[in-house]
Design a protein around this motif. Structure first.
Motif, PDB file in Angstrom:
ATOM      1  N   PHE A  23     -15.617  51.977 -62.821  1.00  0.00           N
ATOM      2  CA  PHE A  23     -14.725  50.870 -63.163  1.00  0.00           C
ATOM      3  C   PHE A  23     -15.490  49.722 -63.824  1.00  0.00           C
ATOM      4  CE2 PHE A  23     -12.353  52.615 -59.406  1.00  0.00           C
ATOM      5  CZ  PHE A  23     -11.272  53.099 -60.119  1.00  0.00           C
ATOM      6  N   PHE A  24     -16.649  50.011 -64.384  1.00  0.00           N
ATOM      7  CA  PHE A  24     -17.495  48.918 -64.892  1.00  0.00           C
ATOM      8  C   PHE A  24     -18.217  49.373 -66.138  1.00  0.00           C
ATOM      9  CE2 PHE A  24     -21.116  46.034 -64.889  1.00  0.00           C
ATOM     10  CZ  PHE A  24     -20.467  44.831 -64.698  1.00  0.00           C
ATOM     11  N   ALA A  25     -18.378  48.422 -67.072  1.00  0.00           N
ATOM     12  CA  ALA A  25     -19.057  48.729 -68.337  1.00  0.00           C
ATOM     13  C   ALA A  25     -20.574  48.734 -68.118  1.00  0.00           C
ATOM     14  CB  ALA A  25     -18.676  47.708 -69.400  1.00  0.00           C
ATOM     15  N   GLU A  26     -21.283  49.676 -68.735  1.00  0.00           N
ATOM     16  CA  GLU A  26     -22.736  49.848 -68.564  1.00  0.00           C
ATOM     17  C   GLU A  26     -23.509  48.659 -69.116  1.00  0.00           C
ATOM     18  OE1 GLU A  26     -25.861  51.942 -66.997  1.00  0.00           O
ATOM     19  OE2 GLU A  26     -23.779  52.593 -66.996  1.00  0.00           O
ATOM     20  N   ASN A  27     -23.058  48.107 -70.218  1.00  0.00           N
ATOM     21  CA  ASN A  27     -23.814  47.016 -70.834  1.00  0.00           C
ATOM     22  C   ASN A  27     -23.807  45.757 -69.970  1.00  0.00           C
ATOM     23  OD1 ASN A  27     -21.124  46.598 -71.228  1.00  0.00           O
ATOM     24  ND2 ASN A  27     -21.345  45.688 -73.264  1.00  0.00           N
ATOM     25  N   THR A  28     -22.794  45.558 -69.192  1.00  0.00           N
ATOM     26  CA  THR A  28     -22.766  44.403 -68.280  1.00  0.00           C
ATOM     27  C   THR A  28     -23.819  44.543 -67.194  1.00  0.00           C
ATOM     28  OG1 THR A  28     -20.380  44.174 -68.687  1.00  0.00           O
ATOM     29  CG2 THR A  28     -21.277  43.023 -66.779  1.00  0.00           C
ATOM     30  N   LEU A  29     -23.982  45.765 -66.675  1.00  0.00           N
ATOM     31  CA  LEU A  29     -25.025  46.029 -65.676  1.00  0.00           C
ATOM     32  C   LEU A  29     -26.411  45.810 -66.263  1.00  0.00           C
ATOM     33  CD1 LEU A  29     -26.009  47.045 -62.938  1.00  0.00           C
ATOM     34  CD2 LEU A  29     -25.758  49.388 -63.806  1.00  0.00           C
ATOM     35  N   ASP A  30     -26.598  46.236 -67.495  1.00  0.00           N
ATOM     36  CA  ASP A  30     -27.921  46.049 -68.128  1.00  0.00           C
ATOM     37  C   ASP A  30     -28.244  44.575 -68.289  1.00  0.00           C
ATOM     38  OD1 ASP A  30     -28.158  48.764 -68.263  1.00  0.00           O
ATOM     39  OD2 ASP A  30     -27.523  48.909 -70.372  1.00  0.00           O
ATOM     40  N   ALA A  31     -27.270  43.782 -68.662  1.00  0.00           N
ATOM     41  CA  ALA A  31     -27.504  42.347 -68.827  1.00  0.00           C
ATOM     42  C   ALA A  31     -27.868  41.688 -67.494  1.00  0.00           C
ATOM     43  CB  ALA A  31     -26.268  41.686 -69.432  1.00  0.00           C
ATOM     44  N   ALA A  32     -27.189  42.092 -66.442  1.00  0.00           N
ATOM     45  CA  ALA A  32     -27.463  41.521 -65.116  1.00  0.00           C
ATOM     46  C   ALA A  32     -28.863  41.924 -64.622  1.00  0.00           C
ATOM     47  CB  ALA A  32     -26.402  41.961 -64.122  1.00  0.00           C
ATOM     48  N   SER A  33     -29.229  43.175 -64.885  1.00  0.00           N
ATOM     49  CA  SER A  33     -30.570  43.646 -64.464  1.00  0.00           C
ATOM     50  C   SER A  33     -31.660  42.906 -65.222  1.00  0.00           C
ATOM     51  CB  SER A  33     -30.679  45.158 -64.688  1.00  0.00           C
ATOM     52  OG  SER A  33     -29.733  45.858 -63.911  1.00  0.00           O
ATOM     53  N   SER A  34     -31.441  42.677 -66.504  1.00  0.00           N
ATOM     54  CA  SER A  34     -32.426  41.953 -67.304  1.00  0.00           C
ATOM     55  C   SER A  34     -32.566  40.515 -66.804  1.00  0.00           C
ATOM     56  CB  SER A  34     -32.010  41.953 -68.781  1.00  0.00           C
ATOM     57  OG  SER A  34     -31.979  43.271 -69.284  1.00  0.00           O
ATOM     58  N   GLN A  42     -29.544  39.457 -57.367  1.00  0.00           N
ATOM     59  CA  GLN A  42     -29.694  40.794 -56.802  1.00  0.00           C
ATOM     60  C   GLN A  42     -28.374  41.291 -56.219  1.00  0.00           C
ATOM     61  OE1 GLN A  42     -32.790  42.733 -56.721  1.00  0.00           O
ATOM     62  NE2 GLN A  42     -31.120  44.212 -56.464  1.00  0.00           N
ATOM     63  N   ARG A  43     -27.621  40.394 -55.569  1.00  0.00           N
ATOM     64  CA  ARG A  43     -26.312  40.782 -55.042  1.00  0.00           C
ATOM     65  C   ARG A  43     -25.359  41.165 -56.169  1.00  0.00           C
ATOM     66  NH1 ARG A  43     -27.254  36.457 -51.287  1.00  0.00           N
ATOM     67  NH2 ARG A  43     -26.092  35.030 -52.673  1.00  0.00           N
ATOM     68  N   LEU A  44     -25.465  40.418 -57.305  1.00  0.00           N
ATOM     69  CA  LEU A  44     -24.596  40.730 -58.450  1.00  0.00           C
ATOM     70  C   LEU A  44     -24.940  42.099 -59.044  1.00  0.00           C
ATOM     71  CD1 LEU A  44     -22.381  39.744 -60.399  1.00  0.00           C
ATOM     72  CD2 LEU A  44     -24.204  38.693 -61.782  1.00  0.00           C
ATOM     73  N   VAL A  45     -26.215  42.393 -59.162  1.00  0.00           N
ATOM     74  CA  VAL A  45     -26.643  43.693 -59.694  1.00  0.00           C
ATOM     75  C   VAL A  45     -26.192  44.811 -58.768  1.00  0.00           C
ATOM     76  CG1 VAL A  45     -28.668  45.125 -60.199  1.00  0.00           C
ATOM     77  CG2 VAL A  45     -28.560  42.770 -61.031  1.00  0.00           C
ATOM     78  N   ASN A  46     -26.313  44.604 -57.457  1.00  0.00           N
ATOM     79  CA  ASN A  46     -25.879  45.632 -56.505  1.00  0.00           C
ATOM     80  C   ASN A  46     -24.374  45.900 -56.624  1.00  0.00           C
ATOM     81  OD1 ASN A  46     -28.477  45.845 -55.557  1.00  0.00           O
ATOM     82  ND2 ASN A  46     -28.148  44.453 -53.805  1.00  0.00           N
TER      83      ASN A  46
END
Length: 358
Positions: free
Chosen positions: A132-143, A118-122
């Protein structure tokens, strides 16, 4: 002179004998029969079917093992009175304690992983806002976070199951009652579903009364039954028929009626009980004592007194329901007439009677 005295003496003896015979004969006619009498009454009576039945415990659960394992303790014996929740026996809990600890550790591990994810997703969300961050990386972390939450939910279910199994190692009484049977010994290995104890309770009872086939068609729920237990003689309880078993017993050839009821006192399951089933209530019935009815070759008769109460008339009657004290007369008598009671069996029509007070 001596010849005259001899003739007079036999004559005197003859006259004295004749006077004595007249004195003993007295009034002419038959001697009256001594009887007692009663007046025919009209009232309400009941048609009863009397039987002897049995008392059963309505709640007599068979306590079974809910987990597999070896019996390590036995805490109850036959005849012991137990309260709901009391421990009866224990199944070796060690394996189930280890399973519980393992399941708890899984839940704790996943809880920590979810916090970290959860801290990583935040953090990724904050970087996305700063572009400054790619969208696909956020999606992987949320999944990954969703997967961890589902794994925790499954781990919690396993923990709850392990907790239940551990608690089931203690075999407890489901209700208050008396141990009527113990079916397990110390050291036995039992499997789920094996019976261990039988508990009987007298709090709620089932009364079973057998009745012959003849009145079976007239039996129905709601009929009144008067009950008296052999363990509490003198205490009569009135209840309604709860159930009628649809089949006739193979050996008894009887129809069982059932009455479910709370225990009214010192009644014990397994005992016998006297039952009076009220089949019918008869209003304005003509009633006389049973001893007033005499069985003659022509049928049942009673002897009705005349107005002067010194002779009787034989009258045929049709009898009906017999209660504890009186017999119903369906035809042949009317209320208010007087009939012979004691001594009626010695009478014939037209007999002279003398009424005695009872």
């Amino acid at each position: 002179m001596q010849k005259k005295i001899t003739l007079v003496l036999p004559l005197c003896i003859f006259l004295l004998t004749a006077c004595s015979d007249d004195a003993e004969q007295g009034p002419t006619g038959p001697r009256p029969v001594l009887i007692t009498m009663t007046e025919v009454v009209s009232g309400t009576t009941e048609e009863l079917e009397v039987t002897v039945g049995r008392i059963e415990s309505k709640a007599e659960p068979l306590v079974a093992a809910e987990i597999d394992g070896r019996i390590t303790h036995i805490d109850a014996e036959i005849g012991d009175v137990v309260v709901a929740g009391d421990r009866l026996a224990q199944i070796d809990p060690e394996d189930y304690r280890l399973s519980h600890q393992s399941a708890q550790a899984d839940v704790d591990r996943l809880t920590a992983m979810i916090k970290q994810q959860q801290r990583l997703v935040n953090r990724y969300l904050q970087l996305r806002e700063d572009e400054f961050f790619a969208e696909n990386t956020l999606d992987a972390a949320s999944s990954e976070l969703d997967v961890l939450k589902k794994q925790k939910s499954s781990a919690i279910s396993r923990l709850n199951q392990a907790k239940r199994n551990l608690s089931r190692a203690n075999v407890t009484a489901p209700l208050t009652g008396e141990i009527s049977d113990r079916l397990v010994n110390l050291g036995d290995y039992v499997k789920r579903g094996n019976p261990l104890f039988r508990i009987s309770t007298d709090e709620y009872l089932r009364i079973v009364l057998p009745y012959p086939e003849k009145p079976a068609d007239r039996l129905k729920t709601g009929l009144t039954v008067r009950l008296e237990s052999a363990t509490a003689m003198g205490t009569r309880v009135e209840r309604k028929v709860t159930e009628i078993r649809p089949t006739i017993g193979d050996f008894s050839h009887a129809v069982d009626i059932i009455i479910d009821m709370p225990n009214p006192g010192n009644w014990r399951a397994g005992g016998t009980i006297n039952g009076e089933l009220v089949m019918n209530v008869i209003e304005n019935a003509v009633l006389i004592p049973e001893t007033s009815v005499v069985l003659r070759p022509a049928g049942h008769v009673v002897y009705v007194l005349n107005e002067t109460l010194d002779s009787v008339e034989e009258r045929p009657v049709e009898t009906g329901v017999l209660t504890r004290e009186l017999l119903e007369i369906r035809s042949g008598l009317q209320a208010g007439e007087k009939v012979a009671v004691d001594g009626a069996g010695f009478l014939t029509s037209g007999a002279v009677v003398s009424v005695q007070q009872r």
